[in-house]
Design a protein around this motif. Structure first.
Motif, PDB file in Angstrom:
ATOM      1  N   GLU A   1       0.856  -1.196   0.000  1.00 24.04           N
ATOM      2  CA  GLU A   1       0.000   0.000   0.000  1.00 24.04           C
ATOM      3  C   GLU A   1       0.883   1.234   0.000  1.00 24.04           C
ATOM      4  O   GLU A   1       2.079   1.153   0.260  1.00 24.04           O
ATOM      5  CB  GLU A   1      -0.881   0.008   1.258  1.00 24.04           C
ATOM      6  CG  GLU A   1      -1.911  -1.082   1.285  1.00 24.04           C
ATOM      7  CD  GLU A   1      -2.694  -1.120   2.610  1.00 24.04           C
ATOM      8  OE1 GLU A   1      -3.423  -2.086   2.799  1.00 24.04           O
ATOM      9  OE2 GLU A   1      -2.540  -0.188   3.448  1.00 24.04           O
ATOM     10  N   ARG A   2       0.281   2.383  -0.297  1.00 15.25           N
ATOM     11  CA  ARG A   2       1.035   3.622  -0.194  1.00 15.25           C
ATOM     12  C   ARG A   2       0.827   4.220   1.190  1.00 15.25           C
ATOM     13  O   ARG A   2      -0.242   4.130   1.777  1.00 15.25           O
ATOM     14  CB  ARG A   2       0.595   4.624  -1.265  1.00 15.25           C
ATOM     15  CG  ARG A   2       1.125   4.326  -2.624  1.00 15.25           C
ATOM     16  CD  ARG A   2       2.572   4.771  -2.789  1.00 15.25           C
ATOM     17  NE  ARG A   2       3.151   4.159  -3.981  1.00 15.25           N
ATOM     18  CZ  ARG A   2       3.905   3.070  -3.969  1.00 15.25           C
ATOM     19  NH1 ARG A   2       4.219   2.462  -2.841  1.00 15.25           N
ATOM     20  NH2 ARG A   2       4.367   2.562  -5.094  1.00 15.25           N
ATOM     21  N   TRP A   3       1.865   4.872   1.659  1.00 11.70           N
ATOM     22  CA  TRP A   3       1.859   5.485   2.991  1.00 11.70           C
ATOM     23  C   TRP A   3       0.735   6.526   3.096  1.00 11.70           C
ATOM     24  O   TRP A   3       0.675   7.461   2.286  1.00 11.70           O
ATOM     25  CB  TRP A   3       3.207   6.171   3.168  1.00 11.70           C
ATOM     26  CG  TRP A   3       3.537   6.650   4.535  1.00 11.70           C
ATOM     27  CD1 TRP A   3       3.113   6.166   5.718  1.00 11.70           C
ATOM     28  CD2 TRP A   3       4.425   7.736   4.817  1.00 11.70           C
ATOM     29  NE1 TRP A   3       3.686   6.868   6.747  1.00 11.70           N
ATOM     30  CE2 TRP A   3       4.492   7.843   6.212  1.00 11.70           C
ATOM     31  CE3 TRP A   3       5.172   8.619   4.035  1.00 11.70           C
ATOM     32  CZ2 TRP A   3       5.275   8.812   6.843  1.00 11.70           C
ATOM     33  CZ3 TRP A   3       5.951   9.580   4.652  1.00 11.70           C
ATOM     34  CH2 TRP A   3       5.997   9.678   6.048  1.00 11.70           C
ATOM     35  N   PRO A   4      -0.155   6.384   4.091  1.00  7.83           N
ATOM     36  CA  PRO A   4      -1.280   7.332   4.208  1.00  7.83           C
ATOM     37  C   PRO A   4      -0.814   8.767   4.472  1.00  7.83           C
ATOM     38  O   PRO A   4       0.285   9.001   4.962  1.00  7.83           O
ATOM     39  CB  PRO A   4      -2.074   6.802   5.404  1.00  7.83           C
ATOM     40  CG  PRO A   4      -1.642   5.388   5.586  1.00  7.83           C
ATOM     41  CD  PRO A   4      -0.229   5.325   5.108  1.00  7.83           C
ATOM     42  N   VAL A   5      -1.698   9.693   4.171  1.00  2.00           N
ATOM     43  CA  VAL A   5      -1.396  11.109   4.361  1.00  2.00           C
ATOM     44  C   VAL A   5      -1.671  11.529   5.802  1.00  2.00           C
ATOM     45  O   VAL A   5      -2.618  11.062   6.436  1.00  2.00           O
ATOM     46  CB  VAL A   5      -2.264  11.948   3.388  1.00  2.00           C
ATOM     47  CG1 VAL A   5      -2.216  13.429   3.742  1.00  2.00           C
ATOM     48  CG2 VAL A   5      -1.829  11.713   1.943  1.00  2.00           C
ATOM     49  N   ARG A   6      -0.804  12.390   6.323  1.00  2.15           N
ATOM     50  CA  ARG A   6      -1.059  13.048   7.606  1.00  2.15           C
ATOM     51  C   ARG A   6      -0.471  14.436   7.463  1.00  2.15           C
ATOM     52  O   ARG A   6       0.702  14.570   7.113  1.00  2.15           O
ATOM     53  CB  ARG A   6      -0.366  12.303   8.742  1.00  2.15           C
ATOM     54  CG  ARG A   6      -0.608  12.919  10.126  1.00  2.15           C
ATOM     55  CD  ARG A   6       0.255  12.246  11.189  1.00  2.15           C
ATOM     56  NE  ARG A   6       1.516  12.959  11.388  1.00  2.15           N
ATOM     57  CZ  ARG A   6       2.574  12.466  12.045  1.00  2.15           C
ATOM     58  NH1 ARG A   6       2.527  11.249  12.546  1.00  2.15           N
ATOM     59  NH2 ARG A   6       3.661  13.182  12.191  1.00  2.15           N
TER      60      ARG A   6
ATOM     61  N   ASP B   1      -8.986  12.494   4.220  1.00  9.60           N
ATOM     62  CA  ASP B   1      -9.369  11.250   3.564  1.00  9.60           C
ATOM     63  C   ASP B   1      -9.055  11.350   2.071  1.00  9.60           C
ATOM     64  O   ASP B   1      -9.926  11.345   1.227  1.00  9.60           O
ATOM     65  CB  ASP B   1     -10.862  11.006   3.809  1.00  9.60           C
ATOM     66  CG  ASP B   1     -11.277   9.633   3.313  1.00  9.60           C
ATOM     67  OD1 ASP B   1     -10.380   8.774   3.170  1.00  9.60           O
ATOM     68  OD2 ASP B   1     -12.476   9.446   3.044  1.00  9.60           O
ATOM     69  N   THR B   2      -7.754  11.474   1.768  1.00 10.16           N
ATOM     70  CA  THR B   2      -7.376  11.559   0.353  1.00 10.16           C
ATOM     71  C   THR B   2      -6.383  10.454   0.046  1.00 10.16           C
ATOM     72  O   THR B   2      -5.695   9.956   0.934  1.00 10.16           O
ATOM     73  CB  THR B   2      -6.673  12.899   0.032  1.00 10.16           C
ATOM     74  OG1 THR B   2      -5.717  13.137   1.071  1.00 10.16           O
ATOM     75  CG2 THR B   2      -7.636  14.044  -0.061  1.00 10.16           C
ATOM     76  N   ALA B   3      -6.312  10.112  -1.218  1.00  8.43           N
ATOM     77  CA  ALA B   3      -5.356   9.069  -1.627  1.00  8.43           C
ATOM     78  C   ALA B   3      -3.948   9.621  -1.475  1.00  8.43           C
ATOM     79  O   ALA B   3      -3.706  10.795  -1.744  1.00  8.43           O
ATOM     80  CB  ALA B   3      -5.618   8.691  -3.074  1.00  8.43           C
ATOM     81  N   PRO B   4      -3.010   8.774  -1.026  1.00  6.46           N
ATOM     82  CA  PRO B   4      -1.622   9.232  -0.928  1.00  6.46           C
ATOM     83  C   PRO B   4      -1.088   9.596  -2.307  1.00  6.46           C
ATOM     84  O   PRO B   4      -1.592   9.105  -3.311  1.00  6.46           O
ATOM     85  CB  PRO B   4      -0.884   7.998  -0.395  1.00  6.46           C
ATOM     86  CG  PRO B   4      -1.931   7.085   0.118  1.00  6.46           C
ATOM     87  CD  PRO B   4      -3.185   7.391  -0.613  1.00  6.46           C
ATOM     88  N   PRO B   5      -0.062  10.466  -2.364  1.00  3.65           N
ATOM     89  CA  PRO B   5       0.488  10.843  -3.664  1.00  3.65           C
ATOM     90  C   PRO B   5       1.028   9.618  -4.394  1.00  3.65           C
ATOM     91  O   PRO B   5       1.559   8.693  -3.782  1.00  3.65           O
ATOM     92  CB  PRO B   5       1.607  11.822  -3.315  1.00  3.65           C
ATOM     93  CG  PRO B   5       1.796  11.762  -1.852  1.00  3.65           C
ATOM     94  CD  PRO B   5       0.582  11.147  -1.250  1.00  3.65           C
ATOM     95  N   ARG B   6       0.898   9.637  -5.705  1.00  2.00           N
ATOM     96  CA  ARG B   6       1.461   8.564  -6.524  1.00  2.00           C
ATOM     97  C   ARG B   6       2.927   8.857  -6.784  1.00  2.00           C
ATOM     98  O   ARG B   6       3.341   9.997  -6.792  1.00  2.00           O
ATOM     99  CB  ARG B   6       0.731   8.491  -7.861  1.00  2.00           C
ATOM    100  CG  ARG B   6      -0.727   8.064  -7.738  1.00  2.00           C
ATOM    101  CD  ARG B   6      -1.488   8.444  -8.994  1.00  2.00           C
ATOM    102  NE  ARG B   6      -0.986   7.747 -10.171  1.00  2.00           N
ATOM    103  CZ  ARG B   6      -1.347   6.518 -10.534  1.00  2.00           C
ATOM    104  NH1 ARG B   6      -2.210   5.865  -9.780  1.00  2.00           N
ATOM    105  NH2 ARG B   6      -0.863   5.944 -11.610  1.00  2.00           N
ATOM    106  N   VAL B   7       3.684   7.803  -7.004  1.00  2.00           N
ATOM    107  CA  VAL B   7       5.064   8.030  -7.419  1.00  2.00           C
ATOM    108  C   VAL B   7       5.050   8.248  -8.922  1.00  2.00           C
ATOM    109  O   VAL B   7       4.004   8.193  -9.542  1.00  2.00           O
ATOM    110  CB  VAL B   7       5.984   6.856  -7.035  1.00  2.00           C
ATOM    111  CG1 VAL B   7       5.981   6.663  -5.550  1.00  2.00           C
ATOM    112  CG2 VAL B   7       5.562   5.586  -7.741  1.00  2.00           C
TER     113      VAL B   7
END
Ligand code: SF4
Lengths: 842, 153
Positions: A19-24, A829-835
């Motif tokens: 998974e991608r690291w969640p946003v904070r 509640d947003t998707a983490p940034p994509r690489v």
């Protein structure tokens, strides 16, 4: 609100592998400022370590009043650490900045105007160039300017003045990272990515106290550890750091013995067949030599030399040998210790032997210390040729000459660039008479300070210092130039995993302070440096001109910036190079195809002998290289040159603490950070404390053959026989007499003038010392309790004394921030940034 | 057979070189890198001396009576002073190392011709060090030369 001094890494956001690291989103505002009061937010990235966290600066009434992590940024996903939160604008928006140039008149530094100061520099510079030539000039810069500033300085030094005597304090923090990659892969360039933390099964941290040096990166690891299928962790560090405490295997090696351990780990891979023969055959050279080098390093031999358990060596090797995706990181525990380059190359070798490079979750992060160290390496302000070019390759020199429109003979390329320790030696001998120091403080950060102070004071030396503050080094200067800080100027910089960020100007610099770029451009103009066709050598009007010039310089090189622009960097995330027509979104990992930049026409270096630093040279290199294959460089372990003796029985090592940066010029001015780690200390193990009859807080003298420290004791968890001191503490805030070091708490009073033969990085982490008690303490030492320097877990008792009066472990108050250490955390509640999208999993 | 003579000369030359490295390291103690690296190079010579011992016992080393064949320079007995002195001392070391490099090559040829496994192994182990020592000296001297010859007082 969260107390982010007490809770360094903040609230966990666990996630699973893949998974991608969640946003904070972390944020702090000046007291009394509410979010609605902020006039505007200006895009930037943090410059208080090499992690390069994207952030926005809050501005109100023309002043910086807050900071917030950028949730869209691929580096930090919105987070900031304590230094970013409390030491960024707070470290520069202070009353004691330099606001006017100073010149020395009758021995005193007095205020003057820019014209007078610059003319004085130019007069001296011209005179020396005329009478003694370019070798009379030296430039010593930093890891904290912007890309455009380094590139300007690089061009001035190489094509204007024409001196090989250029280096940066990156020599002290990151030279070995660059060198190890040049030796193994043919060129600088980070193979791995932070994204690999999301994907790996195991992590190896070699001499890297990530929890304190790159707090936000460690948050990413902690969140993986808190989630399902966490990675297995192995830590190599003589202290019980937060990393060691989280690790499955902690190898607390004796300082100075890293290479013995590394050779032992490599041997285990061979012995157990944990190697990828097909990859080795197709993509590497010299495996037989490597095998022979490590032959004698059985786990038992490693245990004997390094002071670790043989079974722990086996366990660590097994984790490396059997995990499917491994990420390794390396930092000062290797770079500033004995046999630095050889040890760091062995990390590269571990990955090469298993073919674990450039794939998801499999990579290497040879870390940097400072925020913009990477750019210094790229742009050539550290003496290397810009764009990872090879000074021994005449074609590369010609490319630069064409780019700058100068005679190739102007560009020094007859010998390697002069490293800083040698530059100071030439100053000492009087052959360098003009030394220009920008944004660094050698009077505290260099080894064996007594010698450095003497050299800065050399009769006949003309010393220019440009900085934010009147640092310890600036006090020796003939001319001091006041410079703009982060937030007061625009420019770009690049972090450890080659992600490029733009930092926009948010406010005006104080008084007459100017950007470092303006100063360099002004010098070039006044010196009238010209191209072959008679045009000004540097005709840039501002940073964006510099960036465009730099893009041309990188075209076709490993660090290709041609697809990045100021415009593209504004608004979104930082972008990892190479970014060009082929990789329009940038590149996350290097060497996925197993093709390395070792081609003799393309490589940055022809390599060196790891034992002595003797250059391989073009003839031998061309005769032995197989273009595209990586080198499995190796060297046998040799004991450090200063071993404990009867007179100096303890091993001394130095390092960082989470709340301070460099020599504290910024963090020491932040109330929240400085209260958390206000003064120097020395860490001693419970067993050694008992033997010495000292307890927590006692004042002790630490003596080496070169000097002494007088600091309070923290009885902490580190290996017996080892002593640790943080290196940040100088004497600018002692209130003592000008230029005096009477307080004796700079860790480098004790260190040696010795460097790695290949990377020329000083050996800060190994010296022999003894400790003598000076007097009882009045309370506990000021060492923070939140990280590696926390009081020893096991209570200790000094013989015949209770610990009560001196402040035993039970009585050390916990480090907290209080209201000044508060920050907010939001969990949008947003998707983490994509690489970079071409590499994102489908 | 003159091989014993050559072995004896080689043995002696390695001892002289080890001593010379140490003399230069001590004499130019203010050059911070010398102590460590020249010490390492001297250690290599010590190991060569040791490595040669068994074959010398086996072949003997009849240096006596062959004085007229001596080609070994005396080595560095004391250092010169100043920046130029440093460069010249390194150059002296360089000459000694080159001399040894050639001797190892000759002994290697003889070892190959006689198919003497023990001697061949010693040559394979020791000879590359001379090349390395020479490359280090080259690297260091190339760096020092412009500063010494153009700006040092
Ligand atoms: S981790 Fe480094 S870059 Fe990020 S906020 Fe902390 S000091 Fe700044």
């Amino acid at each position: 609100m969260v107390d982010r001094i007490a809770d360094i890494w903040g609230t966990r956001t666990p996630y699973a592998r893949g998974e991608r690291w969640p946003v904070r989103v972390d944020q702090t505002l000046a007291p009394g400022v509410a979010e609605g009061d902020v006039d505007r937010w200006v895009q930037s990235a943090c410059v208080l370590c090499s992690n390069g966290c994207g952030c926005d600066i809050a501005v109100k009434d023309g002043r910086m009043v807050g900071i917030r992590g950028r949730q869209a940024d691929i580096v930090n996903h919105g987070r900031l650490g304590p230094k970013g939160l409390f030491g960024s604008w707070q470290g520069v928006d202070t009353g004691d900045r330099l606001t006017r140039p100073l010149i020395r008149v009758d021995g005193e530094l007095v205020e003057t105007d820019w014209d007078t100061a610059m003319n004085r520099i130019v007069e001296r510079s011209r005179h020396l160039l005329h009478t003694k030539g370019p070798l009379s000039h030296g430039f010593y810069t930093t890891g904290q300017l912007f890309l455009e500033e380094y590139y300007a300085l690089g061009i001035i030094g190489k094509a204007g003045v024409g001196t090989p005597h250029m280096d940066g304090n990156t020599r002290l923090c990151t030279a070995t990272a660059a060198t190890a990659m040049k030796e193994s892969f043919g060129s600088d360039g980070q193979p791995g990515s932070y994204v690999d933390i999301d994907e790996c099964d195991a992590m190896f941290l070699f001499g890297h106290n990530m929890a304190e040096t790159q707090t936000v990166l460690w948050m990413r690891v902690l969140d993986r550890l808190a989630g399902p299928n966490p990675p297995r962790l192995v830590c190599v560090d003589p202290r019980e750091t937060p990393v060691a405490r989280a690790a499955e295997v902690h190898l607390a090696v004796r300082p100075g013995t890293n290479l013995a351990l590394m050779n032992g780990l490599i041997r285990e891979l061979f012995v157990n067949g944990w190697i990828d023969d097909a990859y080795i055959a197709a993509h590497t050279l010299d495996v037989d030599r490597l095998r022979a080098t490590v032959e004698r390093w059985t786990p038992e031999a490693v245990a004997e030399t390094c002071g670790v358990g043989a079974d722990d060596v086996r366990r660590a090797a097994e984790i490396f040998g059997t995990s499917e995706r491994i990420l390794s990181t390396v930092l000062q525990g290797f770079y500033q210790s004995a046999q630095a380059t050889a040890s760091s190359c062995q990390v590269n070798n571990l990955h090469l032997l298993r073919g674990m490079l450039g794939k998801e979750g499999s990579g290497i992060l040879q870390m940097n210390g400072q925020p913009t160290a990477q750019n210094n390496r790229e742009c050539g302000a550290d003496g290397d040729l810009p764009g990872f070019r090879n000074w021994e390759n005449p074609q590369h020199v010609q490319e630069l000459a064409d780019l700058w429109d100068v005679d190739p003979d102007t560009i020094p390329h007859w010998a390697p660039p002069t490293h800083v320790m040698q530059i100071f030696r030439y100053v000492e001998l009087g052959s360098i008479e003009f030394l220009w120091i920008s944004a660094t403080n050698p009077a505290v950060s260099m080894p064996q300070l007594e010698r450095i102070r003497r050299i800065l004071d050399t009769e006949g030396l003309f010393l220019v210092v440009q900085d934010l503050y009147l640092t310890e080094a600036a006090r020796y200067a003939d001319v001091v130039l006041p410079c703009a800080a982060w937030g007061e100027k625009t420019g770009t910089f690049t972090n450890v995993n080659h992600t490029v960020h733009l930092s926009d100007k948010a406010v005006e610099p104080p008084g007459e302070a100017r950007s470092d770029l303006d100063v360099f451009l002004d010098y070039s103009r006044r010196m009238d440096f010209r191209t072959r066709s008679g045009a000004p050598l540097l005709d840039w009007t501002g940073p964006e001109d510099g960036f465009r010039a730099w893009q041309e310089c990188t075209r076709g090189r490993p660090c290709d910036y041609t697809g990045i622009s100021y415009e593209r960097l504004r608004g979104g995330s930082g972008i990892p190079w190479p970014c060009n027509d082929e990789n329009p979104d940038g590149t996350v990992r290097l060497y996925g195809d197993g093709v390395f930049p070792t081609d003799p026409d393309y490589c940055e270096s022809y390599g060196h002998d790891l034992l002595t630093g003797a250059a391989t040279g073009p003839v031998l290199y061309r005769a032995t290289v197989q273009p595209g294959k990586a080198w499995l460089k190796s060297e046998d372990y040799r004991p450090p040159h200063e071993e404990p003796s009867e007179e100096y029985p303890l091993r001394y090592t130095t390092g960082r603490t989470v709340y301070q940066f460099h020599t504290r010029t910024k963090t020491g001015r932040s109330r929240a950070l400085n209260r958390a780690a206000p003064g120097a200390w020395v860490e001693v193990s419970p067993a050694d404390a008992e033997q010495l009859g000292i307890v927590e807080g006692d004042m002790v003298a630490v003596l080496s053959r070169r000097g002494h420290l007088e600091v309070p004791v923290r009885v902490g968890d580190l290996r017996e026989g080892t002593v640790f001191a943080p290196f940040h503490y100088g004497y600018w805030d002692d209130g003592g007499s000008e230029g005096s070091a009477s307080a004796h708490h700079a860790a480098n009073e004790l260190t040696m003038t010795e460097w790695d033969p290949v990377s020329k990085q000083p050996v800060f982490k190994n010296a022999a010392v003894r400790i003598e008690k000076v007097r009882d303490g009045a309370g506990p030492s000021p060492a923070p309790t939140t990280a590696a320097s926390r009081p020893a877990r096991a209570g200790h008792r000094a013989a015949g004394r209770t610990t009560g009066s001196g402040g035993g472990p039970g009585t050390v108050p916990a480090t907290v921030g209080g209201p000044e250490g508060e920050a907010t955390e939001r969990f949008p509640d947003t998707a983490p940034p994509r690489v970079a999208s071409s590499e994102e999993r489908p | 057979m003159k091989l014993p003579v050559y072995l004896g000369l080689l043995h002696e030359a390695e001892r002289i070189l080890a001593r010379s490295f140490r003399v230069v390291a001590d004499g130019h103690g203010d050059e911070p890198d010398f102590h460590v690296i020249l010490g390492t190079l001297a250690g290599q010579c010590d190991r060569h001396v040791e490595a040669l011992e068994p074959v010398i016992v086996r072949f003997g080393s009849e240096v006596e009576g062959e004085e007229e064949h001596r080609v070994t320079a005396d080595g560095v007995e004391e250092v010169r002073t100043g920046a130029l002195g440093l460069l010249l001392d390194l150059q002296d070391l360089s000459v000694l190392v080159h001399h040894l490099d050639v001797m190892w090559t000759m002994v290697g040829q003889a070892a190959a011709g006689s198919r003497d496994r023990e001697l061949l192994d010693i040559v394979v182990r020791c000879a590359p060090d001379a090349d390395l020592q020479s490359r280090w000296l080259q690297t260091r001297m190339k760096q020092a030369a412009p500063q010494v010859l153009l700006v040092a007082s």
